[in-house]
Motif scaffolding. Sequence first.
Motif, PDB file in Angstrom:
ATOM      1  N   LEU A 211      31.398  55.158 -21.573  1.00 44.73           N
ATOM      2  CA  LEU A 211      31.278  54.210 -21.782  1.00 44.73           C
ATOM      3  C   LEU A 211      30.331  52.934 -21.980  1.00 44.73           C
ATOM      4  N   ARG A 212      30.236  52.576 -23.711  1.00 49.32           N
ATOM      5  CA  ARG A 212      29.102  51.400 -24.286  1.00 49.32           C
ATOM      6  C   ARG A 212      29.087  50.263 -23.142  1.00 49.32           C
ATOM      7  N   ILE A 213      28.738  49.881 -22.730  1.00 57.52           N
ATOM      8  CA  ILE A 213      28.640  47.962 -22.814  1.00 57.52           C
ATOM      9  C   ILE A 213      27.490  47.938 -23.273  1.00 57.52           C
ATOM     10  N   ASP A 214      27.947  46.666 -23.847  1.00 61.68           N
ATOM     11  CA  ASP A 214      27.055  45.014 -24.404  1.00 61.68           C
ATOM     12  C   ASP A 214      27.457  44.128 -24.395  1.00 61.68           C
ATOM     13  N   PRO A 215      26.104  42.941 -24.868  1.00 65.44           N
ATOM     14  CA  PRO A 215      26.277  42.024 -24.212  1.00 65.44           C
ATOM     15  C   PRO A 215      27.153  41.095 -25.624  1.00 65.44           C
ATOM     16  N   PRO A 216      28.213  40.780 -24.858  1.00 64.88           N
ATOM     17  CA  PRO A 216      28.999  40.371 -26.159  1.00 64.88           C
ATOM     18  C   PRO A 216      28.879  38.801 -27.070  1.00 64.88           C
ATOM     19  N   ARG A 217      27.764  38.926 -26.965  1.00 68.64           N
ATOM     20  CA  ARG A 217      27.340  37.501 -28.355  1.00 68.64           C
ATOM     21  C   ARG A 217      25.673  38.314 -28.927  1.00 68.64           C
ATOM     22  N   MET A 218      25.616  39.478 -28.494  1.00 69.46           N
ATOM     23  CA  MET A 218      25.238  40.620 -29.465  1.00 69.46           C
ATOM     24  C   MET A 218      25.462  41.724 -29.654  1.00 69.46           C
ATOM     25  N   PRO A 219      26.667  41.732 -31.262  1.00 69.20           N
ATOM     26  CA  PRO A 219      27.157  42.999 -31.670  1.00 69.20           C
ATOM     27  C   PRO A 219      26.536  43.397 -32.490  1.00 69.20           C
ATOM     28  N   GLU A 220      26.597  45.215 -32.262  1.00 68.34           N
ATOM     29  CA  GLU A 220      25.390  45.610 -33.085  1.00 68.34           C
ATOM     30  C   GLU A 220      26.126  45.333 -34.417  1.00 68.34           C
ATOM     31  N   LEU A 221      25.089  46.528 -35.413  1.00 64.30           N
ATOM     32  CA  LEU A 221      25.280  46.774 -36.106  1.00 64.30           C
ATOM     33  C   LEU A 221      26.172  47.836 -37.227  1.00 64.30           C
ATOM     34  N   PRO A 222      27.256  46.964 -37.266  1.00 60.89           N
ATOM     35  CA  PRO A 222      29.107  48.183 -37.221  1.00 60.89           C
ATOM     36  C   PRO A 222      28.387  49.489 -37.947  1.00 60.89           C
ATOM     37  N   ASP A 223      28.040  49.764 -39.489  1.00 60.37           N
ATOM     38  CA  ASP A 223      27.429  51.257 -39.614  1.00 60.37           C
ATOM     39  C   ASP A 223      26.896  52.107 -38.971  1.00 60.37           C
ATOM     40  N   GLN A 224      25.602  51.215 -37.955  1.00 58.87           N
ATOM     41  CA  GLN A 224      24.873  51.579 -37.161  1.00 58.87           C
ATOM     42  C   GLN A 224      26.397  52.331 -35.746  1.00 58.87           C
ATOM     43  N   HIS A 225      27.197  51.662 -35.768  1.00 57.78           N
ATOM     44  CA  HIS A 225      27.822  52.251 -34.385  1.00 57.78           C
ATOM     45  C   HIS A 225      28.672  52.908 -34.965  1.00 57.78           C
ATOM     46  N   ALA A 226      29.214  52.665 -35.959  1.00 62.93           N
ATOM     47  CA  ALA A 226      30.205  54.530 -36.513  1.00 62.93           C
ATOM     48  C   ALA A 226      29.300  55.643 -36.286  1.00 62.93           C
ATOM     49  N   ASP A 227      28.488  55.665 -36.992  1.00 59.47           N
ATOM     50  CA  ASP A 227      27.531  56.756 -36.662  1.00 59.47           C
ATOM     51  C   ASP A 227      27.465  57.226 -35.280  1.00 59.47           C
ATOM     52  N   THR A 228      26.648  56.329 -34.606  1.00 60.77           N
ATOM     53  CA  THR A 228      26.558  56.625 -33.131  1.00 60.77           C
ATOM     54  C   THR A 228      27.495  56.743 -32.588  1.00 60.77           C
ATOM     55  N   GLY A 229      29.008  56.791 -32.816  1.00 59.31           N
ATOM     56  CA  GLY A 229      29.854  55.764 -31.714  1.00 59.31           C
ATOM     57  C   GLY A 229      31.355  56.920 -31.186  1.00 59.31           C
ATOM     58  N   PHE A 230      30.626  58.216 -32.060  1.00 59.32           N
ATOM     59  CA  PHE A 230      31.703  59.505 -31.419  1.00 59.32           C
ATOM     60  C   PHE A 230      32.049  59.920 -30.415  1.00 59.32           C
ATOM     61  N   GLY A 231      32.371  60.202 -30.186  1.00 60.02           N
ATOM     62  CA  GLY A 231      33.221  60.413 -28.769  1.00 60.02           C
ATOM     63  C   GLY A 231      33.327  59.974 -27.406  1.00 60.02           C
ATOM     64  N   LYS A 232      32.672  58.581 -27.968  1.00 57.15           N
ATOM     65  CA  LYS A 232      32.374  57.631 -26.830  1.00 57.15           C
ATOM     66  C   LYS A 232      34.361  55.555 -27.297  1.00 57.15           C
ATOM     67  N   ARG A 233      33.892  55.031 -25.884  1.00 56.99           N
ATOM     68  CA  ARG A 233      34.587  53.688 -26.458  1.00 56.99           C
ATOM     69  C   ARG A 233      33.141  53.227 -25.597  1.00 56.99           C
ATOM     70  N   SER A 234      33.878  51.464 -26.319  1.00 54.83           N
ATOM     71  CA  SER A 234      32.934  50.348 -26.770  1.00 54.83           C
ATOM     72  C   SER A 234      33.861  49.157 -25.830  1.00 54.83           C
ATOM     73  N   ALA A 235      32.578  48.589 -24.988  1.00 57.28           N
ATOM     74  CA  ALA A 235      33.412  47.715 -24.237  1.00 57.28           C
ATOM     75  C   ALA A 235      32.391  46.417 -24.770  1.00 57.28           C
ATOM     76  N   THR A 236      32.724  45.338 -24.101  1.00 59.46           N
ATOM     77  CA  THR A 236      31.681  43.861 -23.792  1.00 59.46           C
ATOM     78  C   THR A 236      30.876  43.301 -22.430  1.00 59.46           C
ATOM     79  N   LEU A 237      30.485  43.213 -21.637  1.00 57.41           N
ATOM     80  CA  LEU A 237      30.993  42.569 -20.608  1.00 57.41           C
ATOM     81  C   LEU A 237      29.239  41.557 -20.767  1.00 57.41           C
ATOM     82  N   ASP A 238      29.411  40.981 -19.762  1.00 58.90           N
ATOM     83  CA  ASP A 238      28.153  39.818 -20.040  1.00 58.90           C
ATOM     84  C   ASP A 238      27.527  39.678 -18.585  1.00 58.90           C
ATOM     85  N   LEU A 239      26.498  40.540 -17.885  1.00 50.67           N
ATOM     86  CA  LEU A 239      26.490  40.728 -16.778  1.00 50.67           C
ATOM     87  C   LEU A 239      26.146  40.064 -15.776  1.00 50.67           C
ATOM     88  N   THR A 240      26.024  38.853 -15.912  1.00 44.44           N
ATOM     89  CA  THR A 240      25.852  37.747 -14.787  1.00 44.44           C
ATOM     90  C   THR A 240      27.823  37.540 -14.798  1.00 44.44           C
TER      91      THR A 240
END
Length: 451
Positions: A211-240
Amino acid sequence: MTDVVREGALQARLPVRELAHACVDACARAAAELAALRAGLDTVPEVWVDDGAVATAFTSERHLLINGRAPVNFAPLSRFWRTADGWVRTHANYPHHRERLLKVMGPADSLEAAFAERSALEVEDAVYAAGGLAVALRTPEEWAVHEQAVELARRPLVERERLDSAPARGLAPIDGTPLLPAAGLRVLDLTRVIAGPVATRTFALLGADVLRIDPPRMPELPDQHADTGFGKRSATLDLTADRGAFEELLAVADVVVTGYRPGALDRFGLSAEALAERRPGIVVAQLSAWGAYGPWSERRGFDSLVQVATGIAAVEGSLEQPGALPAQALDHGTGYLLAAEVLRAVREQSYDGGSRFVRLALARTAQWLMEGVPDGSAGWLGGLGATGVDTQETAGQGASATYDGPDAWLAEADSGVGRLRYARSPVSFVGGPGDWARPPGPWGADPARWV
């Protein structure tokens, strides 16, 4: 073990093919040994490392097609610039890095002149002070005496530490086809760009719930995410704001991988020591560009910039016209090394217990490459110690061939982001998986919970 050495794969002045081969070999060995342990096998499955698969995977971002469209890997302002006394390379793929670069150097249409008026070191210092990314071209000799390089030289390629005396981990047996040595492991992926995501997509290949977690206001570059996102799920969370939800995820995680600057996540209780205290028996893996020590420890960095600072760009080109490696090999290589070390730590925990910590840095991998990737590196990296099974490899015959391009190691699949052409994983052992169980979906589209 069976090797296929292919002439023409990852051609460079430095031993890039050898580095890539050694890193994938180490990862495949670690996966096969963990599979043997969990499946109750008497011998470790044979590992297969083909330079064609390795070279294709190390350039996976270049082979990706999304509905027939080629990816955008570097923004226009991510490039070399001539300065008054040399060269700098900038990285401005993300909007906030572009803005910080322009804040220091002026409008985009006058950057050539702005760089030409300043020295390379002056640009490096000014852009980094503003939170941007620019690195001066150095020779290997100049880098060797730099304070950061001196600190790196004191450290091993892979740093390992046992954090406590947590009891041995009980690993459920696995069977069936394919053998998935990471089945049942929950991996919390707090990484971005290439190195960390390469490691975590490898865990996903091997059966982990990633499970990949990213800050909601820092989207990943879409092509980069497509290349390295195989097999994973992607969610956003504000850690605060979403701290409770994050702690629920952490409470049952087996592995946490971070790829932010050293110390950047400590305020959220994500240092290795804090994680081990809250979740005894966890494996914590950290990646950074420059290392967790020395004057550059808090600097951001990317593979292309590390190549410039460490002298690689000068070796692959010249001081008059800097060059680059044939792949972002520091990223990909470090990613496979990290995956190998985490698999090794999980296996060791099964009989020796303890929370484990592993740490790698792109600049340290660069130093290893500059040292020539000594013969036997793959065996040293993959020699994972006593497992309770016979670790003698099945005798395999090496072969030589020519790398005729990536086609044999590319596949296609429909996904939530479109029809994809992509590079298969080079991590291969007898009975193991040949591809990911699921393609990538849109960034941040999954719920922040374990399956």
